[in-house]
Design a protein around this motif. Structure first.
Motif, PDB file in Angstrom:
ATOM      1  N   LYS A   1     -29.681 -21.566   8.461  1.00  0.00           N
ATOM      2  CA  LYS A   1     -29.614 -21.949   9.874  1.00  0.00           C
ATOM      3  C   LYS A   1     -29.109 -20.784  10.721  1.00  0.00           C
ATOM      4  CE  LYS A   1     -27.807 -25.603  12.883  1.00  0.00           C
ATOM      5  NZ  LYS A   1     -26.973 -26.844  12.938  1.00  0.00           N
ATOM      6  N   ALA A   2     -28.111 -20.075  10.187  1.00  0.00           N
ATOM      7  CA  ALA A   2     -27.581 -18.918  10.908  1.00  0.00           C
ATOM      8  C   ALA A   2     -28.631 -17.818  11.011  1.00  0.00           C
ATOM      9  CB  ALA A   2     -26.331 -18.400  10.201  1.00  0.00           C
ATOM     10  N   GLN A   3     -29.406 -17.649   9.943  1.00  0.00           N
ATOM     11  CA  GLN A   3     -30.474 -16.638   9.956  1.00  0.00           C
ATOM     12  C   GLN A   3     -31.505 -16.962  11.032  1.00  0.00           C
ATOM     13  OE1 GLN A   3     -30.802 -13.837   8.231  1.00  0.00           O
ATOM     14  NE2 GLN A   3     -30.270 -14.065   6.084  1.00  0.00           N
ATOM     15  N   LYS A   4     -31.873 -18.246  11.139  1.00  0.00           N
ATOM     16  CA  LYS A   4     -32.887 -18.652  12.122  1.00  0.00           C
ATOM     17  C   LYS A   4     -32.398 -18.437  13.548  1.00  0.00           C
ATOM     18  CE  LYS A   4     -35.077 -22.169   9.210  1.00  0.00           C
ATOM     19  NZ  LYS A   4     -35.298 -23.632   9.013  1.00  0.00           N
ATOM     20  N   SER A   5     -31.085 -18.657  13.754  1.00  0.00           N
ATOM     21  CA  SER A   5     -30.545 -18.508  15.104  1.00  0.00           C
ATOM     22  C   SER A   5     -30.200 -17.050  15.427  1.00  0.00           C
ATOM     23  CB  SER A   5     -29.297 -19.380  15.264  1.00  0.00           C
ATOM     24  OG  SER A   5     -28.265 -18.956  14.387  1.00  0.00           O
ATOM     25  N   GLY A   6     -30.361 -16.174  14.426  1.00  0.00           N
ATOM     26  CA  GLY A   6     -30.134 -14.756  14.642  1.00  0.00           C
ATOM     27  C   GLY A   6     -28.693 -14.337  14.606  1.00  0.00           C
ATOM     28  N   LYS A   7     -27.826 -15.221  14.072  1.00  0.00           N
ATOM     29  CA  LYS A   7     -26.393 -14.895  14.005  1.00  0.00           C
ATOM     30  C   LYS A   7     -26.076 -14.089  12.763  1.00  0.00           C
ATOM     31  CE  LYS A   7     -24.970 -18.973  16.616  1.00  0.00           C
ATOM     32  NZ  LYS A   7     -24.179 -20.211  16.605  1.00  0.00           N
TER      33      LYS A   7
ATOM     34  N   GLY B   1     -34.126 -33.276  -4.699  1.00  0.00           N
ATOM     35  CA  GLY B   1     -35.398 -32.584  -4.838  1.00  0.00           C
ATOM     36  C   GLY B   1     -36.091 -32.198  -3.555  1.00  0.00           C
ATOM     37  N   GLY B   2     -35.445 -32.384  -2.426  1.00  0.00           N
ATOM     38  CA  GLY B   2     -36.056 -31.969  -1.164  1.00  0.00           C
ATOM     39  C   GLY B   2     -36.193 -30.454  -1.086  1.00  0.00           C
ATOM     40  N   LEU B   3     -37.188 -30.005  -0.331  1.00  0.00           N
ATOM     41  CA  LEU B   3     -37.478 -28.577  -0.205  1.00  0.00           C
ATOM     42  C   LEU B   3     -37.048 -28.070   1.168  1.00  0.00           C
ATOM     43  CD1 LEU B   3     -41.056 -28.498  -1.792  1.00  0.00           C
ATOM     44  CD2 LEU B   3     -38.845 -28.165  -2.929  1.00  0.00           C
ATOM     45  N   VAL B   4     -36.391 -26.913   1.196  1.00  0.00           N
ATOM     46  CA  VAL B   4     -35.903 -26.324   2.442  1.00  0.00           C
ATOM     47  C   VAL B   4     -36.295 -24.845   2.463  1.00  0.00           C
ATOM     48  CG1 VAL B   4     -33.873 -25.813   3.850  1.00  0.00           C
ATOM     49  CG2 VAL B   4     -33.915 -27.887   2.442  1.00  0.00           C
ATOM     50  N   THR B   5     -36.883 -24.414   3.573  1.00  0.00           N
ATOM     51  CA  THR B   5     -37.245 -23.010   3.720  1.00  0.00           C
ATOM     52  C   THR B   5     -36.003 -22.178   4.036  1.00  0.00           C
ATOM     53  OG1 THR B   5     -39.465 -23.552   4.495  1.00  0.00           O
ATOM     54  CG2 THR B   5     -38.646 -21.360   5.010  1.00  0.00           C
ATOM     55  N   LEU B   6     -35.848 -21.060   3.320  1.00  0.00           N
ATOM     56  CA  LEU B   6     -34.729 -20.140   3.533  1.00  0.00           C
ATOM     57  C   LEU B   6     -35.289 -18.825   4.093  1.00  0.00           C
ATOM     58  CD1 LEU B   6     -32.823 -20.680   0.144  1.00  0.00           C
ATOM     59  CD2 LEU B   6     -32.441 -21.864   2.319  1.00  0.00           C
TER      60      LEU B   6
END
Length: 465
Positions: free
Chosen positions: A459-465, A320-325
Motif C-alpha cells: 500500500k505504501a509503495q502504491k501511494s509512493g511513500k 488463499g486470497g491473491l494480492v498484487t505487490l
C-alpha cells in the motif's frame, strides 16, 4: 430501527435471570468483547481468559444497551444469571426454537470456514441468511453465533470446531442442524486426539445432534469415509449425500482447473454435467464447492441457481486470497493463506502454488501447532511437496519449522527464524517481477502478521511513500 434481536423480557424468559436497573430495553446484537461492542448490543460477561465483568463499563461506553452478568455489582441495565456461559447457551437454544430457519452445521479438519462462507453466499440468493462470523466455532463462538440469529432468518450456517475430544456433540446439540457437513479429516490437533481415527470419530459426533430427518454430507474421497458412514448409521442418520471424485458421489468432481484468475471445472449432479466457475484459486476449492453444492441441493435449491451463486464466492481472509505487490520494476503476487495450517492444508497450498504461472515460486511457512509427538516428522515431510512444487526459496518461521529447514537443499533455504519480527521487509526486498509468494502457517506461528505487513508495504509503495 428494525425489529429488535431480543427484548429484555425475552432474554429473561430464556435464561430465567433477573432484570436489574431497567426492564424495557432491547438489543440489536450480542457481543462478548467490549472492544467490538456496538450501539444497542447485549454484552455477555463471560469468564474465560479474563473476567468479562471487568469490561461492562467499556461495553456501555461503546453503546451497549445492557449486560448479561453473574455478578450484579456492575453498572447499567443488566440481566443477572447464575452462570453467563450457561445463559448464553440458553439464549442460543431459544433462538433456535423461535425460528423456522433451516440450520446447516459444518465441521472437519480443513475447509470449514470456506464452506460456511460459500454456503452463506449461496443461500443468501434464496432468502435471509445468518452465519457464524470469522471462525466462531468453539464453546462460546457457537452459542454466540446461534443467539445472534434473527427470527426472520430462512437459513442459518454454523461452523463447529474442536481441539480435544467431547467438544463437538454438545455444540451440535445446541444447533440441531438439519444438514450436517463433514469436510476432509486431517492431522490437525493431534496433540489432543492422538490419531486421525480419533479425530474422525470426534468430527462424526456432529451427526449425533442432527434433527429428525436430517441430511449428512460426507467426503467420499477421504480415507476415513467408511468410518464416517458407519457413524452416520450409528447415529441413525438415514439421508446421506457425498462429494468428491469417486464414482457414485451425489456431487462428483469430473475436472477442475485453477489459476491466478480463478477456477473452473465440471461437476456431475443428478446425472447431468454442470459447469462451475468461481473467483477462487486452488485445487482444494473443488471439494469446498462440491460440499456446498450438496448442502444447497439438500435445501432444495436448483443446481443452476447454485452454480450461478458460486461465481460470487470469494476466499475468506487469510485463506488463499491473491494480492498484487508492486515493485520498482514490475510486481509480484502474495498468496495469503496465513490464517491456519495443518499438514493436509499445507500440502494443498503448496500444490496450488505449484500450479501458478510464476517466474519464481516462494513460500513463507510458519510452524504447525498442536500436532503432538509426530510434530517434527510432519514438518520435515513438507520437503517433498516443496520439491514437487519446485520452489525457489523458503522462509521457515518457528522452532518446529527447523526440522523442515534442515531438510531443504541449501539453494531453497531463504532463512530460518524463530519469530516474525522484521521478516516482511526482508522478504519484500527479495521479491522480483513475476514472483508468487505463499504465506501459510498455524495462527499461533504469527505468519499472518507477515502477510499483513507485506500488504502494508504494498500500500505504501502504491501511494509512493
Amino acid at each position: 430501527m428494525g425489529q429488535a434481536l431480543w427484548t429484555a423480557d425475552e432474554l429473561a424468559a430464556a435464561t430465567g435471570g433477573t432484570l436489574v436497573a431497567g426492564k424495557n430495553w432491547q438489543v440489536q446484537g450480542i457481543c462478548i468483547d467490549s472492544r467490538n461492542a456496538n450501539t444497542d448490543d447485549l454484552f455477555v460477561a463471560l469468564e474465560v481468559e479474563r473476567d468479562g465483568h471487568d469490561f461492562v463499563q467499556s461495553a456501555l461506553d461503546a453503546g451497549a444497551a445492557a449486560s448479561l452478568v453473574a455478578n450484579g455489582n456492575v453498572p447499567g441495565a443488566k440481566l443477572v444469571v447464575k452462570n453467563t456461559q450457561s445463559a448464553l447457551e440458553q439464549v442460543a437454544i431459544a433462538a433456535r426454537k423461535r425460528s423456522n430457519a433451516s440450520r446447516i452445521a459444518v465441521t472437519g479438519s480443513v475447509g470449514k470456514t470456506s464452506v460456511k462462507d460459500a454456503l452463506a453466499i449461496i443461500f443468501s440468493q434464496d432468502g435471509a441468511t445468518h452465519k457464524s462470523v470469522k471462525s466462531y466455532n468453539n464453546q462460546w463462538g457457537v452459542p454466540l453465533s446461534l443467539a445472534r440469529m434473527p427470527v426472520s432468518s430462512k437459513y442459518g450456517v454454523f461452523e463447529i470446531g474442536t481441539s480435544s475430544p467431547g467438544e463437538i456433540a454438545p455444540l451440535c446439540g445446541l444447533v440441531r442442524p438439519d444438514i450436517g457437513i463433514i469436510t476432509r479429516i486431517a492431522e490437525a490437533h493431534l496433540a489432543g486426539f492422538g490419531s486421525v481415527t480419533e479425530i474422525a470419530l470426534e468430527k462424526a459426533s456432529l451427526l449425533a445432534g442432527m434433527g429428525e430427518g436430517g441430511t449428512a454430507i460426507l467426503p467420499a474421497d477421504d480415507a476415513c469415509f467408511d468410518l464416517l458412514q458407519q457413524q452416520a448409521g450409528y447415529f441413525s442418520v438415514q439421508n446421506i449425500m457425498t462429494f468428491g471424485r469417486a464414482d457414485g458421489c451425489t456431487v462428483q468432481i469430473l475436472n477442475w482447473n485453477t489459476g491466478l484468475d480463478g477456477s473452473d471445472g465440471l461437476f456431475l449432479v443428478n446425472g447431468k454435467q454442470l459447469q462451475i466457475k468461481a473467483p477462487v484459486t486452488g485445487m482444494h476449492w473443488a471439494e469446498i464447492l462440491a460440499a456446498s453444492m450438496c448442502a444447497a441441493l439438500a435445501a432444495e435449491l436448483a443446481p443452476d441457481v447454485i452454480a450461478s451463486a458460486m461465481q460470487l464466492i470469494k476466499p475468506p481472509s487469510g485463506r488463499g486470497g491473491l494480492v498484487t505487490l508492486p515493485l520498482v520494476n514490475g510486481s509480484a503476487v502474495l498468496m495469503d493463506d496465513s490464517y491456519n495450517a495443518n499438514p493436509t492444508s499445507m500440502t494443498a497450498a503448496l500444490d496450488t502454488l505449484s500450479r501458478m504461472p510464476a517466474k519464481r515460486k516462494l513460500a513463507v511457512l510458519g510452524q504447525m501447532l498442536e500436532l503432538g509427538a509426530e510434530e517434527r516428522r510432519l514438518h520435515a515431510e513438507l520437503s517433498w511437496p516443496i520439491e514437487q512444487a519446485k520452489l525457489a526459496k523458503v522462509w521457515c518461521v518457528g522452532e518446529l519449522m527447523r526440522a523442515l529447514h534442515q531438510k531443504l537443499p541449501a539453494q531453497r533455504q531463504a532463512a530460518m527464524s524463530d519469530d516474525v519480527d522484521g521478516l516482511a521487509a526482508d522478504i519484500y526486498a527479495e521479491l522480483q517481477d513475476g514472483d508468487v509468494v505463499l504465506v501459510k502457517g498455524s495462527n499461533g506461528s504469527g505468519v499472518h502478521k507477515i502477510a499483513t505487513q507485506l500488504q502494508q508495504i504494498a500500500k505504501a509503495q502504491k501511494s509512493g511513500k
